[in-house]
Design a protein around this motif. Structure first.
Motif, PDB file in Angstrom:
ATOM      1  N   VAL A 133      43.185  32.104  25.101  1.00  0.00           N
ATOM      2  CA  VAL A 133      44.620  32.044  25.369  1.00  0.00           C
ATOM      3  C   VAL A 133      45.114  30.617  25.137  1.00  0.00           C
ATOM      4  N   GLU A 134      46.171  30.508  24.321  1.00  0.00           N
ATOM      5  CA  GLU A 134      46.700  29.187  24.002  1.00  0.00           C
ATOM      6  C   GLU A 134      47.185  28.485  25.274  1.00  0.00           C
ATOM      7  N   GLY A 135      46.783  27.241  25.416  1.00  0.00           N
ATOM      8  CA  GLY A 135      47.215  26.445  26.544  1.00  0.00           C
ATOM      9  C   GLY A 135      46.488  26.752  27.833  1.00  0.00           C
ATOM     10  N   SER A 136      45.466  27.625  27.788  1.00  0.00           N
ATOM     11  CA  SER A 136      44.757  27.978  29.020  1.00  0.00           C
ATOM     12  C   SER A 136      43.858  26.832  29.461  1.00  0.00           C
ATOM     13  N   GLU A 137      43.612  26.781  30.746  1.00  0.00           N
ATOM     14  CA  GLU A 137      42.805  25.723  31.323  1.00  0.00           C
ATOM     15  C   GLU A 137      41.316  26.069  31.253  1.00  0.00           C
ATOM     16  N   THR A 138      40.513  25.025  31.452  1.00  0.00           N
ATOM     17  CA  THR A 138      39.079  25.211  31.620  1.00  0.00           C
ATOM     18  C   THR A 138      38.789  25.275  33.108  1.00  0.00           C
ATOM     19  N   TYR A 139      38.139  26.356  33.539  1.00  0.00           N
ATOM     20  CA  TYR A 139      37.921  26.575  34.962  1.00  0.00           C
ATOM     21  C   TYR A 139      36.488  26.238  35.353  1.00  0.00           C
ATOM     22  N   PRO A 140      36.293  25.306  36.314  1.00  0.00           N
ATOM     23  CA  PRO A 140      34.958  25.175  36.929  1.00  0.00           C
ATOM     24  C   PRO A 140      34.627  26.503  37.622  1.00  0.00           C
ATOM     25  N   LEU A 141      33.478  27.087  37.296  1.00  0.00           N
ATOM     26  CA  LEU A 141      33.225  28.479  37.676  1.00  0.00           C
ATOM     27  C   LEU A 141      31.921  28.601  38.464  1.00  0.00           C
ATOM     28  N   THR A 142      31.935  29.539  39.394  1.00  0.00           N
ATOM     29  CA  THR A 142      30.747  29.887  40.176  1.00  0.00           C
ATOM     30  C   THR A 142      30.601  31.405  40.178  1.00  0.00           C
ATOM     31  N   VAL A 143      29.377  31.878  39.979  1.00  0.00           N
ATOM     32  CA  VAL A 143      29.125  33.315  39.990  1.00  0.00           C
ATOM     33  C   VAL A 143      28.947  33.762  41.439  1.00  0.00           C
ATOM     34  N   VAL A 144      29.709  34.766  41.827  1.00  0.00           N
ATOM     35  CA  VAL A 144      29.671  35.283  43.193  1.00  0.00           C
ATOM     36  C   VAL A 144      29.481  36.804  43.129  1.00  0.00           C
ATOM     37  N   ALA A 145      29.302  37.403  44.299  1.00  0.00           N
ATOM     38  CA  ALA A 145      29.117  38.848  44.373  1.00  0.00           C
ATOM     39  C   ALA A 145      29.847  39.383  45.590  1.00  0.00           C
ATOM     40  N   PHE A 152      33.665  36.183  39.634  1.00  0.00           N
ATOM     41  CA  PHE A 152      33.766  34.756  39.371  1.00  0.00           C
ATOM     42  C   PHE A 152      34.655  34.124  40.435  1.00  0.00           C
ATOM     43  N   ALA A 153      34.248  32.931  40.862  1.00  0.00           N
ATOM     44  CA  ALA A 153      35.102  32.097  41.710  1.00  0.00           C
ATOM     45  C   ALA A 153      35.416  30.838  40.928  1.00  0.00           C
ATOM     46  N   VAL A 154      36.705  30.549  40.726  1.00  0.00           N
ATOM     47  CA  VAL A 154      37.116  29.418  39.896  1.00  0.00           C
ATOM     48  C   VAL A 154      37.978  28.472  40.718  1.00  0.00           C
ATOM     49  N   VAL A 155      37.905  27.222  40.325  1.00  0.00           N
ATOM     50  CA  VAL A 155      38.757  26.195  40.924  1.00  0.00           C
ATOM     51  C   VAL A 155      39.918  25.954  39.966  1.00  0.00           C
ATOM     52  N   GLU A 156      41.123  26.287  40.395  1.00  0.00           N
ATOM     53  CA  GLU A 156      42.296  26.166  39.546  1.00  0.00           C
ATOM     54  C   GLU A 156      42.744  24.708  39.452  1.00  0.00           C
ATOM     55  N   PRO A 157      43.594  24.392  38.455  1.00  0.00           N
ATOM     56  CA  PRO A 157      44.010  22.990  38.256  1.00  0.00           C
ATOM     57  C   PRO A 157      44.631  22.349  39.485  1.00  0.00           C
ATOM     58  N   ASP A 158      45.312  23.145  40.342  1.00  0.00           N
ATOM     59  CA  ASP A 158      45.929  22.577  41.537  1.00  0.00           C
ATOM     60  C   ASP A 158      44.959  22.450  42.700  1.00  0.00           C
ATOM     61  N   GLY A 159      43.690  22.774  42.479  1.00  0.00           N
ATOM     62  CA  GLY A 159      42.685  22.640  43.522  1.00  0.00           C
ATOM     63  C   GLY A 159      42.455  23.894  44.328  1.00  0.00           C
ATOM     64  N   ARG A 182      33.000  22.435  42.214  1.00  0.00           N
ATOM     65  CA  ARG A 182      32.729  23.864  42.103  1.00  0.00           C
ATOM     66  C   ARG A 182      32.591  24.487  43.485  1.00  0.00           C
ATOM     67  N   VAL A 183      32.818  25.782  43.535  1.00  0.00           N
ATOM     68  CA  VAL A 183      32.772  26.489  44.798  1.00  0.00           C
ATOM     69  C   VAL A 183      31.330  26.572  45.281  1.00  0.00           C
ATOM     70  N   ALA A 184      31.086  26.130  46.521  1.00  0.00           N
ATOM     71  CA  ALA A 184      29.750  26.192  47.110  1.00  0.00           C
ATOM     72  C   ALA A 184      29.651  27.311  48.133  1.00  0.00           C
ATOM     73  N   GLU A 185      30.734  27.568  48.867  1.00  0.00           N
ATOM     74  CA  GLU A 185      30.770  28.659  49.837  1.00  0.00           C
ATOM     75  C   GLU A 185      32.126  29.332  49.742  1.00  0.00           C
ATOM     76  N   LEU A 186      32.127  30.660  49.936  1.00  0.00           N
ATOM     77  CA  LEU A 186      33.367  31.419  49.804  1.00  0.00           C
ATOM     78  C   LEU A 186      33.373  32.531  50.845  1.00  0.00           C
ATOM     79  N   PRO A 187      34.310  32.514  51.785  1.00  0.00           N
ATOM     80  CA  PRO A 187      34.361  33.541  52.830  1.00  0.00           C
ATOM     81  C   PRO A 187      34.528  34.946  52.221  1.00  0.00           C
ATOM     82  N   GLY A 188      33.690  35.877  52.668  1.00  0.00           N
ATOM     83  CA  GLY A 188      33.772  37.254  52.190  1.00  0.00           C
ATOM     84  C   GLY A 188      33.028  37.506  50.895  1.00  0.00           C
TER      85      GLY A 188
END
Length: 533
Positions: A133-145, A152-159, A182-188
């Motif tokens: 996608v044109e102009g799309s950001e690069t997302y720091p990504l973590t694989v979650v379940a 995927f859990a991503v950190v958006e540009p605004d944090g 990158r995401v280290a812990e994610l509730p749920g």
């Protein structure tokens, strides 16, 4: 005075039903119960696996085999079936089913680009034809379940942190712990460890998590499980019209009878699906110049190789059996032990060793035995064929030696003595009595040896790999290829050509028919030998 037997008969009649319904629950029954419990547990596991994979035909067949097995081994009047059933079950699974499935594949276009169903082809095309996608950001990504579903859990540009699965678009998640960007812990959610990601690598790279409810915003995907990008498909699927449209060019692709999506200008998409093609694969094998010419040469060499292998190994084995059957020869046991050593070495290993021994540049035969000669044992067409026959003779004569030794020692001395009394000389006795009696017991083994050598893939692949290659063939086939190695090359499993399982299956059916026909005729002819007995 006659004694009445009615009381005894009544007693027998009263006890007979009770005895007939008695069951022995001794150690033998308990062992049978344990074995059947293990078989049923394994069968239930197979049923669940078939249900999960959607293989309902195999599921039904496996269920039928389990039901029949339990009936046979727990019923009281199925004693013969208890011995016959295992062989019948293996015959159905490993012979009849395999032949039937191979025959079915031979009537399809199964191969590269036609590996699965139409639905899977559409999914693959939509997944492969994507653009970022044109102009799309690069997302720091973590694989979650989330349970069994990957996400995927991503950190958006605004944090902010967002997470989602293939069925749920990315949504903000509060309370996430971010470490090193990158995401280290994610509730749920469960954050997958690095080892878990490696074990499910294919699922991770195939996963696409929608950015939002709007498909135009694309989906996040990753190749390294650390960085995500938003991609949008360039193909749009219209389920009602059954078409695929390229959104960048406007080209419309429609399904064809060949199992491909094609446009009006003749261009096609690179992923198709399996469809019936009738006798097309058989016609290709016998009429296509790429295969028809090599097929005839390979067929002639295969027949010659099988016949010469059987004849040479049998004659050498018979000669040695006659020599070492002489009681006047000292040390017969030691000699016999030495002669069967080649038979004790695994065939694939022996062929591989001979491949090194016959190497033109540094092989033991050329460098040591021939004083540094450069004889092309495996690269010259005729020498390669002779090498194959010679190595097969070295591998096969111990078996024939053992068979002929046993057959000679089992001959009745009375018959031989009667021939000598009738005035038959040594040669006449051998030709008219010994040899016919010997062939009665060895002829079926010779037929099975022919069938084995007709499909002796191991020797060809390990020794020459079918080479040297034909100079005038456009397919990767060579002078020492036999039909079964030709099937392997055509299938594409060796990586030298595109995979074509349909054509390879058609050739396999041809081999089956040839071997079956020759064996049936040979077994029919061997019955004439029994008239000698």
């Amino acid at each position: 005075m006659r004694t009445s037997t009615r009381p005894a008969r009544r007693l027998a009649a009263a006890t007979r039903p009770h005895l007939s319904h008695a069951r022995d629950y001794g150690p033998g029954f308990l062992v049978k119960l344990g074995l059947m419990a293990a078989v049923d547990a394994l069968g239930v596991y197979g049923l669940l696996a078939c249900w999960r994979e959607g293989s309902y035909g195999i599921l039904a067949a496996l269920a039928a085999l389990l039901v029949v097995a339990n009936y046979v081994y727990f019923a009281r009047r199925t004693l013969p079936a208890k011995y016959i059933y295992p062989g019948l079950a293996f015959l159905l699974v490993f012979q009849i089913y395999v032949v039937a499935y191979t025959a079915w594949v031979s009537f399809t276009n199964y191969g590269d680009g036609h590996n699965s169903t139409k639905q899977h082809a559409v999914e693959a095309l939509l997944a492969q034809h994507e653009r970022r996608v044109e102009g799309s950001e690069t997302y720091p990504l973590t694989v979650v379940a989330d349970g069994d579903a990957l996400g995927f859990a991503v950190v958006e540009p605004d944090g902010d942190v967002a997470a989602g699965t293939a069925e749920r678009p990315l949504e903000p998640v509060a309370g996430a712990t971010v470490t090193d960007g990158r995401v280290a812990e994610l509730p749920g959610w469960t954050v997958l460890a690095y080892q878990d990601v490696l074990e499910r690598q294919q699922e991770v790279t195939a996963l696409r998590v929608p950015v939002s409810d709007d498909p135009g915003d694309g989906s996040v995907r990753t190749q390294d499980a650390r960085t995500g990008y938003a991609f949008t498909p360039t193909l749009q699927h219209d389920e009602q019209a059954d078409t695929l449209t390229d959104t960048t060019t406007g080209t419309v692709y429609r399904p064809t009878d060949e199992g491909l999506f094609a446009a009006e200008d003749g261009s096609t998409l690179d992923v198709g699906w399996r469809v019936p093609v009738g006798l097309e694969n058989y016609a290709t094998a016998f009429t296509d110049d790429r295969y028809a010419g090599p097929f005839l040469r390979v067929l002639l060499w295969t027949v010659a190789f099988a016949v010469l292998s059987v004849v040479s190994t049998f004659l050498l084995g018979l000669f040695l059996a006659i020599v070492f059957d002489d009681v006047r020869l000292r040390g017969r046991r030691a000699y016999r032990t030495l002669l069967i050593l080649p038979y004790a070495i695994p065939g694939f290993l022996a062929a591989l060793l001979w491949s090194g021994l016959l190497n033109r540049s540094f092989g033991f035969v050329n460098q040591v035995l021939l004083g540094g000669a450069q004889v092309p044992w495996l690269t010259d067409p005729w020498l390669a064929k002779l090498s194959v026959l010679g190595v097969n003779l070295w591998l096969g004569f111990p078996y024939m030696f053992l068979v002929c030794t046993g057959a000679l020692q089992s001959l009745s001395s009375d018959v031989l003595e009667a021939a000598r009394i009738d005035g038959a000389g040594r040669w006449r006795t051998w030709r008219s009595v010994t040899l016919p009696l010997l062939l009665v017991s060895t002829a079926p083994l010779l037929i099975s040896s022919f069938a084995f050598n007709f499909n002796n893939f191991t020797l060809i692949y390990m020794l020459t790999r079918g080479g040297p290659r034909f100079d005038d063939a456009s397919v990767p086939l060579g002078h020492t290829d036999i039909l079964i190695s030709m099937v392997y090359s055509v299938s594409g499993l060796d990586g030298t050509a595109a995979k074509d399982y349909g054509l390879a299956s058609a050739l396999s059916i041809v081999i089956f028919l040839i071997v079956g026909t020759v064996s049936a005729i040979a077994f029919r002819q061997t019955r004439k030998l029994e008239e000698v007995v």
